[in-house]
Each structure stands twice: as C-alpha cells, then as structure tokens.
Motif scaffolding. Structure first.
Motif, mmCIF file in Angstrom:
data_model
loop_
_atom_site.group_PDB
_atom_site.id
_atom_site.type_symbol
_atom_site.label_atom_id
_atom_site.label_comp_id
_atom_site.label_asym_id
_atom_site.label_seq_id
_atom_site.Cartn_x
_atom_site.Cartn_y
_atom_site.Cartn_z
ATOM 1 N N GLU A 16 84.613 -33.088 40.477
ATOM 2 C CA GLU A 16 84.427 -31.576 40.483
ATOM 3 C C GLU A 16 84.267 -31.343 41.873
ATOM 4 O OE1 GLU A 16 80.134 -32.986 38.997
ATOM 5 O OE2 GLU A 16 82.190 -33.633 38.691
ATOM 6 N N LEU A 17 84.068 -32.412 42.771
ATOM 7 C CA LEU A 17 84.222 -31.949 44.251
ATOM 8 C C LEU A 17 85.454 -32.315 44.732
ATOM 9 C CD1 LEU A 17 81.034 -34.015 45.477
ATOM 10 C CD2 LEU A 17 81.368 -31.591 45.489
ATOM 11 N N LEU A 18 86.476 -32.806 44.040
ATOM 12 C CA LEU A 18 87.700 -32.905 44.583
ATOM 13 C C LEU A 18 88.584 -31.939 44.343
ATOM 14 C CD1 LEU A 18 88.340 -36.700 43.768
ATOM 15 C CD2 LEU A 18 87.951 -35.759 45.976
ATOM 16 N N GLU A 19 89.605 -31.586 45.333
ATOM 17 C CA GLU A 19 90.853 -30.619 45.105
ATOM 18 C C GLU A 19 91.848 -31.383 43.943
ATOM 19 O OE1 GLU A 19 93.389 -29.764 48.182
ATOM 20 O OE2 GLU A 19 91.783 -29.241 49.239
ATOM 21 N N LYS A 20 92.307 -30.220 43.219
ATOM 22 C CA LYS A 20 93.253 -30.597 42.178
ATOM 23 C C LYS A 20 94.544 -31.131 42.758
ATOM 24 C CE LYS A 20 90.673 -29.629 38.555
ATOM 25 N NZ LYS A 20 89.541 -30.164 39.484
ATOM 26 N N LYS A 21 94.862 -30.260 43.587
ATOM 27 C CA LYS A 21 96.226 -30.496 44.352
ATOM 28 C C LYS A 21 96.155 -31.730 45.261
ATOM 29 C CE LYS A 21 95.946 -26.709 47.234
ATOM 30 N NZ LYS A 21 96.371 -25.317 47.547
ATOM 31 N N SER A 22 97.277 -32.534 45.649
ATOM 32 C CA SER A 22 97.051 -33.549 46.411
ATOM 33 C C SER A 22 97.682 -33.212 47.623
ATOM 34 C CB SER A 22 97.320 -34.852 45.877
ATOM 35 O OG SER A 22 98.616 -34.745 45.551
ATOM 36 N N ASP A 23 97.286 -33.671 48.874
ATOM 37 C CA ASP A 23 97.763 -33.520 50.170
ATOM 38 C C ASP A 23 98.729 -34.716 50.585
ATOM 39 O OD1 ASP A 23 98.249 -32.324 52.531
ATOM 40 O OD2 ASP A 23 96.733 -33.368 53.857
ATOM 41 N N GLY A 24 99.741 -34.855 49.722
ATOM 42 C CA GLY A 24 100.797 -35.729 49.956
ATOM 43 C C GLY A 24 100.179 -37.210 49.455
ATOM 44 N N TYR A 25 99.261 -37.331 49.930
ATOM 45 C CA TYR A 25 99.039 -39.051 49.419
ATOM 46 C C TYR A 25 97.499 -39.230 48.720
ATOM 47 C CZ TYR A 25 96.380 -38.498 54.059
ATOM 48 O OH TYR A 25 95.304 -37.740 54.992
ATOM 49 N N LYS A 26 96.635 -38.379 48.707
ATOM 50 C CA LYS A 26 95.493 -38.701 48.328
ATOM 51 C C LYS A 26 94.623 -37.490 47.966
ATOM 52 C CE LYS A 26 91.793 -41.925 48.571
ATOM 53 N NZ LYS A 26 90.369 -42.121 49.439
ATOM 54 N N LYS A 27 93.854 -37.543 46.894
ATOM 55 C CA LYS A 27 93.012 -36.324 46.417
ATOM 56 C C LYS A 27 92.101 -36.172 47.686
ATOM 57 C CE LYS A 27 93.388 -35.620 41.540
ATOM 58 N NZ LYS A 27 92.529 -35.805 40.380
ATOM 59 N N MET A 28 91.870 -34.793 47.840
ATOM 60 C CA MET A 28 91.002 -34.598 49.172
ATOM 61 C C MET A 28 89.718 -33.870 48.662
ATOM 62 S SD MET A 28 91.929 -35.140 51.894
ATOM 63 C CE MET A 28 92.976 -35.752 53.085
ATOM 64 N N GLN A 79 88.125 -27.705 49.223
ATOM 65 C CA GLN A 79 88.285 -26.721 50.488
ATOM 66 C C GLN A 79 88.854 -25.336 50.029
ATOM 67 O OE1 GLN A 79 89.649 -28.632 54.018
ATOM 68 N NE2 GLN A 79 90.714 -26.904 54.749
ATOM 69 N N MET A 80 88.205 -24.405 50.813
ATOM 70 C CA MET A 80 88.657 -23.112 50.427
ATOM 71 C C MET A 80 89.829 -22.808 50.875
ATOM 72 S SD MET A 80 84.992 -21.124 51.065
ATOM 73 C CE MET A 80 85.582 -19.465 51.211
ATOM 74 N N THR A 81 90.046 -23.114 52.214
ATOM 75 C CA THR A 81 91.578 -22.544 53.025
ATOM 76 C C THR A 81 92.400 -23.794 52.531
ATOM 77 O OG1 THR A 81 90.619 -23.667 54.804
ATOM 78 C CG2 THR A 81 90.468 -21.497 54.933
ATOM 79 N N ASP A 82 93.788 -23.281 52.689
ATOM 80 C CA ASP A 82 94.752 -24.404 52.706
ATOM 81 C C ASP A 82 94.927 -25.271 53.882
ATOM 82 O OD1 ASP A 82 95.740 -23.666 50.178
ATOM 83 O OD2 ASP A 82 97.018 -22.083 50.829
ATOM 84 N N PRO A 83 95.213 -26.509 53.546
ATOM 85 C CA PRO A 83 95.229 -27.319 54.773
ATOM 86 C C PRO A 83 96.670 -27.120 55.708
ATOM 87 C CG PRO A 83 95.868 -28.774 52.835
ATOM 88 C CD PRO A 83 95.470 -27.127 52.444
ATOM 89 N N TRP A 84 96.432 -27.084 57.018
ATOM 90 C CA TRP A 84 97.429 -26.959 57.860
ATOM 91 C C TRP A 84 98.690 -27.772 57.530
ATOM 92 C CZ3 TRP A 84 97.735 -23.150 61.666
ATOM 93 C CH2 TRP A 84 98.904 -23.290 62.646
#
Lengths: 1053, 214
Positions: free
Chosen positions: A780-792, A795-800
């Motif tokens: 529940e602490l992890l983002e659903k979408k992954s940032d290319g390589y790993k679950k993050m 976070q409220m804002t989208d990563p750069w």
C-alpha cells in the motif's frame, strides 16, 4: 598556455590609501594651521570616503597576462589533456599506468589497460603517487656535511667532482670497502646490465638489498620447492575456491590490483548461472585483513598456529585417500614418509573440535573443486607454511589453472632481505665498509633495531644517501642527493610475468634531482643519457629492431613478455622439503604469552608514503583510523585485561597499553576490533617516522623495534599491562554515530527490519528467488505504475521525465572489498583537501566517497560488509528544498548539483541529508583564501596546486561540497561527443566513467546513462538484488546498491 | 490663533516620502548600472605589447580567424597564436617594422609574448569554445566586430545574464557552420525558418548549473 595574474589587489590599495592618509593628517593640519572641529572633521571624513570609493571603484580588474608558446608544442592542445603511458616500480614488480597531463603537468594517474598488472585499474598507491611527485617536502638540494658536521647546500658539480675522486680511489682497489644498499627498483634490464658492469669494475664491492615489503622468505621457500629461480603468480580468475593463510592478496602492494580483478570475476552474480559459478573465499588468519573482511568463512587462529593448521589440513586430505599422491612425488618420497614428516602428533589442533570441523568441511570443498583451488600464503614469513602451500596447490592440481610459474633472472641479486642486511651489518662491525651508498632505502628507520644500524654506522667512513626525501638516514650521512620520482625519470621495468614496461618522464625534475638510472650510469662511469642507454640496450638485446617499434613501446608503455612460463617441468627437491618439514616448532599462545603480529600499514606501507597527506588521512579499511596507528586487540583480550577503549564523541578514546617483549617495551594505544584472534596483537609498521617532512614526522608509533634481525614479523611472548592513560584517536566512522553500541552484546548494530547493509547467502537466494522481498515496502506504500525499472514508493506528483542523458550508479556490495582506491581517486580528481587529525576528530573529513564498514553477527567472528557512501543524487533530494539560496539544485540530466558560488554556508542541506555525505569547508582547507593565511600551508600549496585538476573548482571556506558524479567528466564527454559527431544528448553506455568507478578494480561501482541503449546501470537496477538506501523516505536515490551475496558453505550450519 | 505652519506644509511628508523613494530607486539604478559588467568591463581596451591590428589582418588581408586561433574547433580554449604562427609571415613581411620589436625579441630569445587578457569570464565558469563553435555560434556573437578593431576591446559584458540571453533562445544567434568566422554574415528570415531544423538537437544548458559550473 600560462596565465599569470599580476597582483593588483583592491584591498591592498585601500590599505595603503588609509595608511598614507592617517600618517599625513597631522602633518597637513599643522602646516595649514587650522584647528579641526567636529563639522570639519566630518566633512573631511566624508570627502575622503568619496575619494577612496572613487579610487577603488575605478580600479580595473587585475591585469591578466596570456603567454602563448613561442613555438607550438606537438600534440599539445591547450585546454585538452594528454595521456601518456608509464609504469610504476613496486618491490619486485611494476604496474603500468596511464597519466593524464594538462599543459605539461601530470595531474591524475589511472591504470594502463594493456599492462597485465594493472588492466586499467589502480589502487591507493598508484593513485597517490601523483601527490608524491608534487610533495613540497621532497629534498631539493644536494647537501653535504662540512667540517663542523653541519649539513650545507652543495651542488651537482661538487658531487660529480667528489665522485670522480671516489671513483679513482676505488678503481685502484677494485672497490674494496665500497658497498651499495638498494631499496627498490630492481627488476630492470638496464640496471641489471649496469650491475654487471659495476660488479666487473669493482669486483670487491658489495651490493645489499633491503625492501621490507619484499617477502624474501616466500622467495626462499620458492627456491626450496622449485629449485630453480622462479616467480610465482596466483591466477584468481580461474579459482573457484580460494584459501588465504595469513595473507592479504587483495591489498598486496605489487599484485593487489590483478588479484582483486581476478577475484571479482566470479563474484559478479547477475544471473542464476553466475550463482553456480561463484567462488568461495576462506581466510585463515589472526589479523582482520581486507581479504579476511571479504571472506565467506574465516577461521581465526594465531599466526603461530598456521603451520599446525596446514599440516593437519594436508594430513587429513591425504590420509582420507580422497586425493592421489602424485606419481612424480612417489619416486623421491613415499606418501607415508611424507605424512610422517607432517608430525601430526604434536599438532596443537589435534583435539580442537572446531578447527577439525573447519578442516573437514574445507577438505571436502577442496576435493570437490579439484584443479580450481588456490591456496595463498604470499605474505607468510614461515618457510614451512609456504612450502606446504605450494605442495597443497600442486596436489590439488592447481598448476592446471590457478597458479603460474615464470623463470626469473633478476632476483639473483636479491640475496634475501634480512640475510643481506645481516651481512651488511656484520661487515660494518668489522670495519670492512668505508663508503656506503644508500639508494632509495632508509636503514636508520626500517632496519631491525637489533642490528643497531645507527650505532654501528659510525664505523662507516662516509654514507651517501640517495633518496627522494631527506629522511632519518640523511641525518647520519655525509652526502644527501635528491632522487627523482618515477614520473620524472626514464627506466625500463620487468614485471613478475616478464612483461617489460617503460617508465617515461612526464615532467622535468621538479627538485633538481637525478633518476636512479642516472646514478647507476654515473657509478659505472658511462657518460650517456638514461634514455639513450635504455634504447641502446633494447637494440642490443634485439628487443626492438627499428624506430617504429621503439615508438610503439613508448606509446603503449609495455612490451611483450620476455620470460617464459615454466610448465610441466617442475622438479622437486624432496630432500630439502623433507628436511624443512621435519623442523616443526610449536609456540603456544595464551593470554599470558601473546603474539605480536607486525603488519604493514595499509596506507603508509613500510613508511615510504608517510609524507603523503592523502594516505595519512585515508581511513584504515578495518579500523577507520586516520593519522595514527594503534595496536588492534580482540574484545576478549580487552575484557581480560580490562582495557576500556571505546568510541566517544570527539574521537576514539583508546587506552594506552604497554607491550613488553624480551628486549623492547612500547606504550601504544589499543584499538578493539571484533574478529581478531584473542591471543594476537596486531600492530602496523610505517608510522613513527622521526624525519619525514611536514606531514609525516612524529605521527603514530614506530613498531620497527619489535622486528628482529631474522625478519620474523611476529614476536612471541608479549605481555601487556594497562597504563590507565587515554588518548583520543581520529576515526572517520562511528565517532559521530547516534545510537550506542554494546560490545558485550553479540549484536553490534541494531539495524531493524530494513537494514542499511543487506546480505544474503547464495544458497538462500537459489532456494528462494523472492528472498529479497522481505525488505520491500508494503504494497500500500508503493506506486501502482512503475518508473521503468522498479516499483517506487507512493508519491503525489509525477516523477520528472528525463529525455536526454539520465545518469545513475549501482554499487555491488558483493564486489566492494573496501580497498579505498575510489576514495583516493576521487581526492585526486576532485581537488579534495585534507583537514588534519583535529578536524577529523570533529567529523570534518572531506572525502566525497567514504567506505562504511559494518560488523554484523557474532562479535568474535563477525561478518563484515563494506558500503561505499557518496552523494546519491536523489530524485526528491532532501537537501534541495532547505537551501535558502538555491545553491543545490537539480540539473536536466538528474544530477544534484552544488553551486559553490551561491552557497552561503547555512549547512541546512547537510543536516537534512539522510546519508550524511555532504562535506562543509569549515576552514580554509584548500589554503586558497587570503583572509586567514597559514604561511606554511600557503607555501606548500604553491607546489601542491600544480596537481590540482583545472576542470574542478577549488572550494573556499564556508562552502558546502559533495560528490558531483564527476560532472567535469560528463561535460568533457559531451564536448568530446560533439566533436566526434555523436549525439551528446544521448551518450552511449560506456562513453565516460567517473574517477571512483575507473579506479575500482572489482567493478563494484558501475556508472552510466540510464537512457542509453542496453544501459548496464539500468539492467543492474532491474535485478531483484537492487535496493535503495532508506527507500521508505521516498527520496529516490539515483545510486542504488546490490545486496551482498555470500557464498556460504552449508556444511557449517 | 495663527497657524504656525501654513497648509502647504502638510504636503511636506508626502514630498519627502516620494523624494526618498525616488532617491532610493535612483541609487539602486545607479549601482545596478555602474557596477554591472556592462559598465565595468565593456570597453576594456588595454595596450598590448604588440600593436596588432585585427582590422588590418582580418578585413584588409582576409585572414581567417582559425589561421591563428587554431584550437577553437577542438579545444575548450581557442588559443592565442604562438610566435611561430606570426613568424610564418613576418619572417619575410615587414620584419624590420618598429611595431614588431617585441615579436622579434620573443622569436629570438624563445620568450613568450605577454598579451593582456581581455575576454575573461567570471571565475568558476568553464567555457568550451569547441562546443559553441560546433553548435553554430559565430565568433562575432561574443567577441563583436573584431574585424573593425584596430586594438581589441571587450564589446560584450560576458556576464551570466548576457549568456542567458542566448542560451534561453539560441536560434537567433546561430548561423550555418561554414559562416562561423564570417563577420559580415547577417541572419535573415529564411535562415531563421530553417535554423530550428538544422540545429534541432541543440540543447544549451539553461536550467542546469552543471552545464557551465563544476
């Protein structure tokens, strides 16, 4: 192009104005004869203020001159660095180097990729030899003693004149009374030739050799075992199972680099097949060495007992009949007779269950890995241990893969360190020596004190000391002649495997010195330049046939192998082996009769690097101690004697203990280190120099008095007593730690559920590929979408989104051996200052990359993990929002940049950094300012600044700094890509490498562009071993770590 | 009772306030102007050891910039020509001119000519000539009309503000790569149309400090 600033300092002008005005005021008033009331005074002050401000603002900027060459230099483009090959002499070997040179100044040293002993990597010694070149304390003048026994300046002309007299004198007597003591630089074809010439000319003269780092006992054992003169090389990359016996091959001065390269080959575990191929390292030692830190299993026994251990190991191995006694052995020695000679009944371990268990498991492992095993005892000073090691290696079929033997023509001259100097001292006592020429050696300091060199040296008529530094020996010598650094001199060197490499000068001598070859040419009365001599010698030996081949050698720095590999033809002299093995002396250590083990300091070695500030401040790999040495003792020994050394705020509070042996007693601070044999005391040589320049004089404690004339680096029967005195030592780790530790507790660090350093065994990993998931954050602490390589983390804002280059780094904890090469490489590349002992105690050490060492588990035999820590370049960097002046900001390629000019020194960023990697210039460590001038350091800096990298800003007082991912190299690479027509916005994977990763011989640090095609950083970040430090903070560090995998033998469970 | 102060006096505080604000603004403007590189640096025109005229060599004789500043395309530093480069011609041409005393002295004694530096960026900036030249920034953009200068002077302030004028919108200052050293070339509508395509990968550091500062 030289740019010289002519001083036209505003401040200076202002001062002069003010002084002139104040002095002349009274005079002017008197002359004009008017009294000064308040209004007039104010008027005058106002007018003068306007005048002053008018003068100062109209001051132009300082006039700067540009001085171009009169004639263009070939291959030299101002602003671009040149790279030259050279090589560094190390005891009996040489290491090939590539040196970066900026406008004629060598500034950075890397390994030469073609050289078999460097392979492009470097270690702390090669890296810091650049500082040695620019050391302001190197002797600059020829000096001689006058009639009043005072050292006076002299000149090379004087010396040449004097030498001619000397030469004529000894020519008549064929060198009777003339002796040479040589400390280094031996394996050279030219010097070999000159030796022969000098020997022929002065056949009554003697050569003596002494280099404490050279293990002559190992050499002697080789001669006993192999009969012929050979050099012996361990091939780590072929070994599946490595056993070290009181040795530290990963930090070896001469072969450490390739040993660690080979070691790491089978530690790179990126797939399940890699798991099966992984090597296993056993260490049997009393000390906690760097190799021991990385061992999968350690057996901690006294150094005295290592022979017993090896005898029992071989006995068990052969008596079980699992291993064949080779036929070629049976001819001269039957197996039974050999087993008899092992004399197992006297063995100290014959009833020791834990050791027998270790031996049984190890034996099983050895038999399973036949021909892929490597037993190492290179640093052992016990002939029998070495012989048994060779034997074991041979019967385990190691000659097929794991060791190589080369013919050796050179070390005939090396009669054996300690035998050689014993002979020298005997001759001195008998008044046989009139003139002693000491070359690159320091007998006053590093001779065993039993030989009493300083006392008997009065029997020598004159001592001529040739050295880079004015050292202890200079004080008792009649002439002191400055010797060139290897970066200033021509020399050809032969490596252990016979590769010839060339040392070429990178700069003209800075100190009015002569090279070692120049001296030998003078002694042999050959009037030739050293370059011409080497070249002619190469032509004579048919090594080169034309100018092009010669140019290629200079370009590459190396030449083909000349020595041949000794293959199957190994002759054994079993009589000697048998004879040697029959001598079995046992010394039982106990709390009342401890053993003192003398080791060379990791930084200063035998004391030769004691004036190098980088190495003095480099934390010891195990203790993290800087600027000092202390004896290491185990917690058990400390408990037994009630020694209360412990980490405290403001340093390591070490209790001073007294070590008492038969002849010597020394008071020394004691440092408690887990994982050291309880009956051993470990001390480090190389400290306590009394005449070693500004940096190295009177630092630490000299343990050479314990060294005996036989060169046993182990002293038995030591007693210790408490003195109840304490001293604060400067450590780079732990002294600022927040939570308390409890050494009596078995667990040293309480890391909680999500530890900072993580390690698993390979077997755990193979059994369960999800083994690392236990560290994961809850879903529940992890983002659903992954940032290319790993679950993050959420976070409220989208990563750069980074469309261009996107830099990243991965550090493999399995590969980091803790050798510190990255630290020194960074120091050289990024102009990082040193701060001194007092400042280190305050936690102000400036190193951008530090290696944290963690002990885990049992306090008596802990597991050790090294973790390099540098700026993580976090995506949500906590340092950035707290900076009031935006001095630390992100750039378009993901770097967390530090803008020195904006920094006002609030230190909020450092306080908010969870990794504590930001460094603050509390004082003017670089000696670059003019506010507070330390005259001595300012003068030293005049020479030292020649080493500084022109592409990196020198930071002044009050400025924060930290790892920049070598941003200057990134910019240089982009600029290079532009010139080469590549897309600089999307650089290929291996287009550039930061200094730390370049130096790292195990490839533990991997840096690259995460947006590149086949990015290896991205691939590593996708491994399940990959983890972010303090991931729960959601700061998204750009540097991530791979969990350490240890190859645990399940038999121990 | 008579008023001590007339009614007009009521205006005084307002006038004072306005005057003060006006004065304050003027002071700021003066400091801003006078202390800026535009005022302190631009126009710097020191006397050089050799009265070398760019006007003569560039405009009249038509020598290309890169004949002397040889490294401008492959190094960070454009390079001040060595004495050798001058002597390539002056060995034969006007060698006895009184203006070339220092040149001949340098050549004969193998001593460098001590030119006085004019174009100097602030400390802590790392400028790369090759990167700019290869991206289509002409010499004239930063150095001004060198071909019109008898003695070289600083024309542009070389301040960070000035750098950003171009870095934020580079296209109007870019030119075809074969016109880099052309002092007379002027960009026109047509060029501006295609410049964006020619240099579509250009990515000058705008937000990234690390582009120029290390």
């Amino acid at each position: 192009m030289n740019i010289v600033v002519t001083k036209n300092d505003k401040k200076e002008n202002k001062k002069i104005e003010a002084n002139l005005f104040a002095n002349n005021l009274d005079f002017v008033f008197n002359k004009l004869n008017f009294s000064l009331n308040r209004r007039q005074f104010l008027k005058l002050i106002g007018a003068s203020f306007i005048l002053l401000s008018g003068i100062t603002t109209s001051c132009r900027r300082p006039e700067i001159k540009i001085m171009p060459y009169t004639k263009n230099q070939k291959d030299m483009i101002p602003g671009l660095a040149n790279y030259y090959s050279t090589s560094m002499p190390v005891t009996d070997n040489s290491i090939g180097l590539t040196v970066k040179s900026c406008e004629g100044r060598p500034i950075k040293i890397e390994g030469n990729k073609m050289h078999p002993f460097s392979l492009g990597y470097s270690n702390i010694y090669t890296q810091s030899s650049i500082l040695e070149l620019y050391d302001p304390d190197r002797s600059r003048n020829v000096k001689r003693k006058d009639i009043n026994n005072q050292f006076i300046k002299s000149s090379w002309n004087d010396w040449d004149f004097y030498f001619n007299e000397l030469f004529n004198k000894y020519s008549n007597s064929n060198g009777k009374g003339l002796s040479f003591l040589i400390g280094n630089n031996l394996n050279s074809l030219s010097i070999l030739k000159l030796f022969n010439i000098i020997n022929k000319k002065f056949f009554n003269s003697n050569f003596y050799f002494y280099d404490p780092l050279y293990n002559s006992v190992f050499k002697k054992s080789l001669n006993i075992f192999f009969e012929t003169n050979v050099s012996y090389l361990n091939i780590f990359s072929n070994a599946n199972l490595i056993v070290t016996i009181n040795s530290d091959p990963l930090m070896d001065y001469s072969t450490g680099i390739i040993n660690s390269v080979g070691y790491s080959k089978k530690k790179k575990i990126y797939s399940s097949t890699d798991c099966l191929n992984a090597n296993r390292l056993y260490s049997i030692e009393a000390n906690l060495s760097v190799t021991g830190m990385n061992a999968d299993h350690r057996l901690i026994i006294s150094e005295n007992d290592s022979e017993s251990f090896l005898r029992l190991l071989i006995y068990k191995l052969l008596s079980d009949n699992k291993l064949k006694w080779p036929d070629e052995f049976s001819i001269s020695l039957s197996k039974e007779k050999f087993l008899d000679s092992l004399n197992i009944m006297e063995n100290v371990f014959k009833d020791n269950e834990s050791v027998i268990k270790f031996i049984n498991i190890l034996n099983k492992d050895l038999v399973q890995n036949l021909s892929r095993t490597l037993i190492i005892s290179n640093n052992c000073n016990n002939i029998n241990v070495n012989i048994l090691t060779f034997l074991l290696n041979y019967i385990l079929l190691g000659y097929k893969n794991t060791f190589e033997i080369y013919e050796n023509n050179f070390n005939d001259y090396f009669k054996g360190n300690f035998d050689s100097i014993k002979e020298l001292c005997n001759n001195i006592k008998e008044n046989k020596i009139e003139t002693l020429i000491v070359i690159a050696s320091n007998p006053s300091y590093n001779f065993p004190k039993e030989l009493e060199f300083n006392r008997i040296s009065k029997n020598i008529k004159e001592i001529i000391n040739i050295n880079m530094y004015e050292n202890e020996t200079s004080l008792i010598s009649n002439w002191h002649l400055p010797l060139s650094h290897f970066l200033e001199s021509w020399l050809d060197l032969v490596s252990l495997d016979g590769t010839i490499s060339l040392s070429q000068p990178l700069i003209q001598s800075l100190t009015n010195s002569r090279s070692i070859l120049d001296f030998f040419l003078q002694f042999s009365n050959i009037k030739q330049q050293s370059l011409q001599f080497i070249k002619k010698n190469f032509y004579d030996l048919n090594l080169v046939n034309n100018e092009n081949e010669w140019k290629k050698i200079i370009h590459d720095g190396i030449f083909l192998k000349t020595k041949s590999k000794v293959k199957d033809k190994i002759f054994f002299n079993f009589n000697k082996i048998y004879e040697s093995l029959n001598k079995f002396s046992i010394y039982k250590t106990s709390f009342d009769s401890l053993e003192l083990v003398l080791k060379f300091s990791y930084s200063l070695l035998d004391g030769r690097y004691s004036n190098l500030s980088w190495l003095q401040e480099l934390p010891d790999p195990i203790t993290k101690l800087t600027w000092d040495n202390a004896v290491l003792i185990s917690p058990e020994l400390a408990n037994k004697y009630g020694i209360n050394s412990d980490v405290q705020k403001g340093g390591y509070k070490a209790e001073i203990i007294k070590l008492i042996s038969k002849n010597v007693s020394i008071e020394t601070p004691a440092f408690i280190v887990p994982g050291i044999n309880k009956y051993s005391i470990i001390s480090f040589l190389g400290y306590g120099r009394t005449n070693s320049g500004y940096i190295g004089t009177n630092i630490g404690i000299d343990f050479y008095p314990f060294l005996n004339e036989n060169g046993d680096f182990i002293v038995n029967g030591i007693k210790i007593s408490k003195t109840n005195k304490f001293v604060y030592l400067a450590c780079s780790q732990n002294q600022l730690a927040v939570n308390d530790r409890d050494l009596s507790n078995n667990v040293i660090l309480h890391l909680g559920d999500r530890p900072i350093v993580r390690s698993k065994s390979i077997s755990e990993y193979i059994d369960n590929f999800d083994v690392f998931k236990e560290y994961n954050l809850s879903d529940e602490l992890l983002e659903k979408k992954s940032d290319g390589y790993k679950k993050m983390p959420l976070q409220m804002t989208d990563p750069w989104k980074y469309n261009n280059n996107k830099w990243g780094m991965v550090i493999d904890l399995s590969l980091c051996i803790g050798c510190n090469a990255c630290s020194i490489a960074c120091q050289a590349e990024n102009n990082i200052p040193i701060v001194g002992k007092i400042q280190v105690r305050k936690g102000r050490i400036m190193s951008w990359i530090r290696i944290d060492r963690y002990f885990l588990g049992n306090v008596n035999n802990p597991k050790i993990i090294n973790q390099p820590m540098l700026c993580m370049h976090c995506e949500n960097a906590p340092c950035e929002p707290v900076c009031p002046v935006a001095a630390t900001v992100h750039d378009s390629e993901g770097l967390n940049t530090m803008v020195y000019n904006r920094c006002i020194g609030t230190r909020y960023c450092a306080n908010n950094c969870p990794y504590k990697i930001r460094r603050f210039n509390y004082l003017d460590f670089t000696n670059s300012g003019d506010l507070y001038v330390d005259r001595i350091n300012k003068d030293r800096e005049k020479i030292l600044k020649m080493q500084k990298n022109p592409d990196v800003t020198i930071r002044y007082r009050g400025v924060m700094e930290k790892c920049s991912y070598c941003t200057q190299r990134i910019q240089e690479a982009k600029s290079r890509a532009r010139r080469e027509g590549l897309d600089y916005n999307n650089l290929p994977n291996d287009y550039l490498i930061p200094a730390c990763a370049q130096a790292c011989s195990t490839n533990a640090i991997i840096f690259g562009n995460m947006n590149a095609k086949n990015s290896n950083v991205l691939l590593l970040k996708m491994l399940d071993r990959n983890y972010d430090l303090l991931e729960e903070l959601n700061i998204r560090p750009r540097t991530s770590y791979l969990v350490k995998l240890q190859n645990i033998n399940l038999g121990f469970n | 009772m008579n008023q001590i102060f007339s009614k007009n006096v009521n205006k005084l505080p307002k006038i004072f306030l306005l005057a003060f604000i006006f004065f304050f603004v003027i002071v700021i403007l003066i400091i801003w102007n006078l202390f800026s590189p535009w005022h302190t640096d631009v126009g710097y025109k020191p006397k050089q050891p050799i009265p070398y005229s760019h006007e003569l060599h560039v405009s009249k004789l038509g020598i290309d910039c890169r004949y002397c500043h040889i490294n401008v395309e492959n190094s960070t530093i454009a390079g001040i020509p060595s004495t050798k480069i001058c002597m390539n011609c002056h060995m034969n041409i006007k060698n006895d001119s009184i203006n070339l005393v220092n040149l001949n002295y340098s050549w004969e004694n193998d001593l460098p000519i001590e030119w006085i530096r004019i174009h100097k960026l602030p400390d802590y900036v790392y400028f790369d000539h090759s990167a700019h030249v290869l991206s289509g920034v002409g010499c004239v953009e930063c150095h001004g009309r060198i071909d019109k200068m008898i003695t070289v002077k600083l024309e542009k302030p070389l301040s960070m503000y000035w750098c950003f004028e171009c870095h934020r919108d580079p296209y109007k200052n870019l030119r075809p790569l074969d016109k880099i050293t052309d002092m007379n070339w002027k960009s026109d509508e047509n060029w501006l149309m295609i410049a964006k395509n020619v240099y579509k990968n250009i990515n000058p550091p705008v937000e990234s400090c690390s582009g120029c500062h290390r």
